[in-house]
Design a protein around this motif. Structure first.
Motif, PDB file in Angstrom:
ATOM      1  N   TYR A   1     -30.628  -1.807  11.060  1.00  0.00           N
ATOM      2  CA  TYR A   1     -30.271  -1.742  12.484  1.00  0.00           C
ATOM      3  C   TYR A   1     -28.760  -1.861  12.581  1.00  0.00           C
ATOM      4  CZ  TYR A   1     -35.083  -3.644  13.105  1.00  0.00           C
ATOM      5  OH  TYR A   1     -36.423  -3.897  13.063  1.00  0.00           O
ATOM      6  N   ALA A   2     -28.144  -1.059  13.437  1.00  0.00           N
ATOM      7  CA  ALA A   2     -26.701  -1.186  13.675  1.00  0.00           C
ATOM      8  C   ALA A   2     -26.391  -0.650  15.065  1.00  0.00           C
ATOM      9  CB  ALA A   2     -25.921  -0.404  12.618  1.00  0.00           C
ATOM     10  N   ILE A   3     -25.669  -1.448  15.812  1.00  0.00           N
ATOM     11  CA  ILE A   3     -25.458  -1.172  17.242  1.00  0.00           C
ATOM     12  C   ILE A   3     -24.053  -0.648  17.495  1.00  0.00           C
ATOM     13  CG2 ILE A   3     -24.858  -2.553  19.288  1.00  0.00           C
ATOM     14  CD1 ILE A   3     -27.703  -2.068  19.461  1.00  0.00           C
ATOM     15  N   ASP A   4     -23.965   0.367  18.346  1.00  0.00           N
ATOM     16  CA  ASP A   4     -22.664   0.739  18.904  1.00  0.00           C
ATOM     17  C   ASP A   4     -22.583   0.072  20.284  1.00  0.00           C
ATOM     18  OD1 ASP A   4     -20.330   3.104  18.987  1.00  0.00           O
ATOM     19  OD2 ASP A   4     -21.076   2.421  20.932  1.00  0.00           O
ATOM     20  N   ALA A   5     -21.660  -0.887  20.405  1.00  0.00           N
ATOM     21  CA  ALA A   5     -21.550  -1.645  21.668  1.00  0.00           C
ATOM     22  C   ALA A   5     -20.303  -1.231  22.442  1.00  0.00           C
ATOM     23  CB  ALA A   5     -21.541  -3.142  21.383  1.00  0.00           C
ATOM     24  N   SER A   6     -19.837   0.010  22.213  1.00  0.00           N
ATOM     25  CA  SER A   6     -18.563   0.386  22.850  1.00  0.00           C
ATOM     26  C   SER A   6     -18.693   0.601  24.358  1.00  0.00           C
ATOM     27  CB  SER A   6     -17.941   1.601  22.159  1.00  0.00           C
ATOM     28  OG  SER A   6     -18.859   2.642  22.096  1.00  0.00           O
ATOM     29  N   LYS A   7     -19.884   0.941  24.848  1.00  0.00           N
ATOM     30  CA  LYS A   7     -20.044   1.086  26.308  1.00  0.00           C
ATOM     31  C   LYS A   7     -19.761  -0.262  26.988  1.00  0.00           C
ATOM     32  CE  LYS A   7     -23.555   2.201  29.817  1.00  0.00           C
ATOM     33  NZ  LYS A   7     -24.919   2.719  30.040  1.00  0.00           N
ATOM     34  N   LEU A   8     -20.321  -1.315  26.407  1.00  0.00           N
ATOM     35  CA  LEU A   8     -20.126  -2.666  26.967  1.00  0.00           C
ATOM     36  C   LEU A   8     -18.650  -3.078  26.908  1.00  0.00           C
ATOM     37  CD1 LEU A   8     -21.361  -5.300  28.032  1.00  0.00           C
ATOM     38  CD2 LEU A   8     -22.020  -5.872  25.697  1.00  0.00           C
ATOM     39  N   LYS A   9     -18.001  -2.703  25.821  1.00  0.00           N
ATOM     40  CA  LYS A   9     -16.578  -3.038  25.666  1.00  0.00           C
ATOM     41  C   LYS A   9     -15.732  -2.209  26.638  1.00  0.00           C
ATOM     42  CE  LYS A   9     -12.941  -3.000  22.195  1.00  0.00           C
ATOM     43  NZ  LYS A   9     -12.425  -2.032  21.255  1.00  0.00           N
ATOM     44  N   ASP A  10     -15.977  -0.916  26.664  1.00  0.00           N
ATOM     45  CA  ASP A  10     -15.118  -0.036  27.471  1.00  0.00           C
ATOM     46  C   ASP A  10     -15.340  -0.220  28.973  1.00  0.00           C
ATOM     47  OD1 ASP A  10     -14.274   0.877  25.056  1.00  0.00           O
ATOM     48  OD2 ASP A  10     -15.420   2.746  25.101  1.00  0.00           O
ATOM     49  N   GLU A  11     -16.626  -0.376  29.361  1.00  0.00           N
ATOM     50  CA  GLU A  11     -16.911  -0.482  30.806  1.00  0.00           C
ATOM     51  C   GLU A  11     -16.711  -1.884  31.339  1.00  0.00           C
ATOM     52  OE1 GLU A  11     -20.616   0.655  32.620  1.00  0.00           O
ATOM     53  OE2 GLU A  11     -20.455   2.678  31.812  1.00  0.00           O
ATOM     54  N   LEU A  12     -17.161  -2.872  30.573  1.00  0.00           N
ATOM     55  CA  LEU A  12     -17.204  -4.234  31.116  1.00  0.00           C
ATOM     56  C   LEU A  12     -16.297  -5.204  30.362  1.00  0.00           C
ATOM     57  CD1 LEU A  12     -21.065  -4.547  31.809  1.00  0.00           C
ATOM     58  CD2 LEU A  12     -19.311  -3.493  33.207  1.00  0.00           C
ATOM     59  N   GLY A  13     -15.642  -4.739  29.308  1.00  0.00           N
ATOM     60  CA  GLY A  13     -14.622  -5.556  28.632  1.00  0.00           C
ATOM     61  C   GLY A  13     -15.163  -6.658  27.743  1.00  0.00           C
ATOM     62  N   TRP A  14     -16.453  -6.591  27.365  1.00  0.00           N
ATOM     63  CA  TRP A  14     -17.004  -7.670  26.527  1.00  0.00           C
ATOM     64  C   TRP A  14     -16.846  -7.343  25.042  1.00  0.00           C
ATOM     65  CZ3 TRP A  14     -20.547  -7.889  22.603  1.00  0.00           C
ATOM     66  CH2 TRP A  14     -20.960  -9.171  22.216  1.00  0.00           C
ATOM     67  N   VAL A  15     -16.399  -8.350  24.282  1.00  0.00           N
ATOM     68  CA  VAL A  15     -16.425  -8.257  22.809  1.00  0.00           C
ATOM     69  C   VAL A  15     -16.908  -9.598  22.264  1.00  0.00           C
ATOM     70  CG1 VAL A  15     -14.623  -6.503  22.413  1.00  0.00           C
ATOM     71  CG2 VAL A  15     -13.968  -8.890  22.729  1.00  0.00           C
ATOM     72  N   PRO A  16     -17.515  -9.604  21.073  1.00  0.00           N
ATOM     73  CA  PRO A  16     -17.958 -10.884  20.503  1.00  0.00           C
ATOM     74  C   PRO A  16     -16.769 -11.796  20.202  1.00  0.00           C
ATOM     75  CG  PRO A  16     -18.570  -9.039  19.057  1.00  0.00           C
ATOM     76  CD  PRO A  16     -17.834  -8.458  20.219  1.00  0.00           C
ATOM     77  N   SER A  17     -16.977 -13.108  20.255  1.00  0.00           N
ATOM     78  CA  SER A  17     -15.838 -14.028  20.098  1.00  0.00           C
ATOM     79  C   SER A  17     -15.750 -14.623  18.696  1.00  0.00           C
ATOM     80  CB  SER A  17     -15.942 -15.161  21.113  1.00  0.00           C
ATOM     81  OG  SER A  17     -16.988 -16.035  20.745  1.00  0.00           O
ATOM     82  N   LEU A  18     -16.882 -14.717  17.999  1.00  0.00           N
ATOM     83  CA  LEU A  18     -16.874 -15.482  16.747  1.00  0.00           C
ATOM     84  C   LEU A  18     -16.953 -14.610  15.504  1.00  0.00           C
ATOM     85  CD1 LEU A  18     -19.145 -18.647  16.827  1.00  0.00           C
ATOM     86  CD2 LEU A  18     -16.673 -18.484  16.870  1.00  0.00           C
TER      87      LEU A  18
END
Ligand code: NAD
Ligand code: TDX
Length: 351
Positions: A293-310
């Motif tokens: 499994y591997a996720i592309d989370a760029s929609k969340l980053k680009d639209e809503l500015g979220w990135v993991p912190s740790l």
């Protein structure tokens, strides 16, 4: 705002409840949980007296109870996490997954629709789902929000089905919804049937570490508090009807993750480096085991500015510390029925 969080006594739900209680004192949080084997009020003991918190024991499949609860607490929004969540259990007992994950979700959707249909303004049904609905990847490629669904275990099929029902209630009845599909979570309070807490517990107790197949399956790991912060962002800023993938950009082959876990845990226990590697025991593979499994989370980053912190090693270190400091929690959850589960799942392979 009055928010119904379902499954808030479970692993991820407890972190979501805590996050919302502390960050939004102006919201009333109603935590509905059936307290199955996976639900544990100890997970949220620290916030049980918070003025903006109410716990209700109940079943998402009980439509009359759900109707009463929506009326009594004048629910404006739902964050739906309650589910059966362990793939191995879905292989040995699929029907409880179909009942809870499919019928339970449909029940909540129907009650939300009934209660909100005169005025959907300001209402939201947030459905928390998994990357497993997209199926299994080979060595390359990523899951995107528009990747075709291809669930392959009873667990992932039940989650995929629930996702479809959420979208059906949106398109057919105009229910305001948002969905997120997240990768593997790890952190405090995870039930020790899942890889990381199971292996930490077994390393502590010098018990065999049952690696399925060759240990080459790949998962993308996200710290649970990062999942809670992503849910917060999507809940407040996600667009109606949209889906957001959540992931850690953090892929690990199981065997490499296990060796890192051994190294970190041995160090914390004061054991010579790598000494627990002798506990690694290769066992029969999980039926239908998804390779990667591997996720592309760029929609969340680009639209809503979220990135993991740790960073992973930091998160893993904090997780191991939590299990070492909470031996009572661990002892309580592995008493009773857990022993039967363990025996059925691993008994003949590792004794
Ligand atoms: P969990 O098994 O730890 O907790 C599930 C909670 O739901 C428990 O507290 C349980 O008592 C409750 N519950 C079960 N049946 C219920 C019912 N009929 N009515 C009310 N409550 C009920 O699960 P988790 O790992 O915290 O996962 C939470 C959600 O996140 C699930 O929907 C899961 O599919 C999803 N998810 C999990 C992961 C992961 O890595 N754990 C990753 C992505 C998505
Ligand atoms: O004893 C084990 N040995 C082993 O090799 C266990 C329990 C697992 N594994 C492997 C199977 C997987 O490749 O480790 C990997 C992770 O297994 P789990 O912790 O059971 O997670 P997984 O099956 O990947 O599913 C998890 O992530 C997505 C959650 O349990 C789901 O709820 C979530 O949706």
């Amino acid at each position: 705002m009055k928010i119904l969080i379902t499954g808030g006594a479970g692993f991820i739900g407890s972190h979501v409840v805590r996050h919302f209680i502390h960050k939004y004192p102006q919201y009333n949080i109603i935590n509905l949980d059936l307290l199955t084997y996976a639900g544990n009020l100890e997970n949220i003991k620290d916030i049980e007296d918070a003025p903006n918190y109410t716990f209700v024991k109940g079943d998402i499949q009980d439509i009359d109870q759900m109707r009463g609860l929506f009326t009594k607490y004048e629910i404006d929004a739902v964050i739906h996490l309650a589910a059966e969540s362990h793939v191995d259990r879905s292989i040995s007992d699929p029907f409880v997954f179909i009942k809870t994950n499919v019928l339970g979700t449909a029940t909540l959707l129907q009650v939300a629709k009934e209660k909100w249909q005169d005025n959907m303004e300001g209402k939201l049904f947030y459905h928390v789902s998994t990357d497993e609905v997209y199926g299994s990847l080979e060595d390359t490629g990523l899951f995107y929000e528009d990747t075709a669904y291809d669930p392959r275990s009873p667990y992932s099929a039940s989650k995929a089905s629930s996702d479809h029902f959420v979208r059906a209630w949106h398109h057919t009845y105009g229910l305001p919804v948002v969905l997120s599909n997240c990768s593997n979570n790890y952190g405090a309070n995870q039930f020790p049937e899942k890889l990381i807490p199971l292996f930490i517990n077994n390393i502590i107790n010098e018990k065999p570490l049952p690696v399925y197949g060759k240990g080459i399956n790949v998962r993308d790991w996200l710290y649970v508090e990062d999942h809670a912060s992503a849910i917060d962002v999507i809940f407040h800023k996600g667009r109606n009807g949209e889906t957001y993938n959540i992931g850690g950009h953090n892929e690990w082959r199981n065997i490499d993750l296990i060796k890192l876990l051994i190294k970190l845990t041995d160090a914390k226990l004061g054991r010579p480096e790598g000494s627990s590697e002798k506990l690694i025991t290769y066992v029969t593979d999980r039926a239908g085991h998804d390779l990667r499994y591997a996720i592309d989370a760029s929609k969340l980053k680009d639209e809503l500015g979220w990135v993991p912190s740790l960073q992973f090693e930091e998160g893993l270190g904090k997780t191991i510390d939590w299990y070492l400091e909470n031996k009572d929690w661990l002892a309580n959850v592995i008493s009773g029925d857990y022993q039967k589960y363990y025996e059925n799942q691993y008994g003949s392979a590792i004794g």
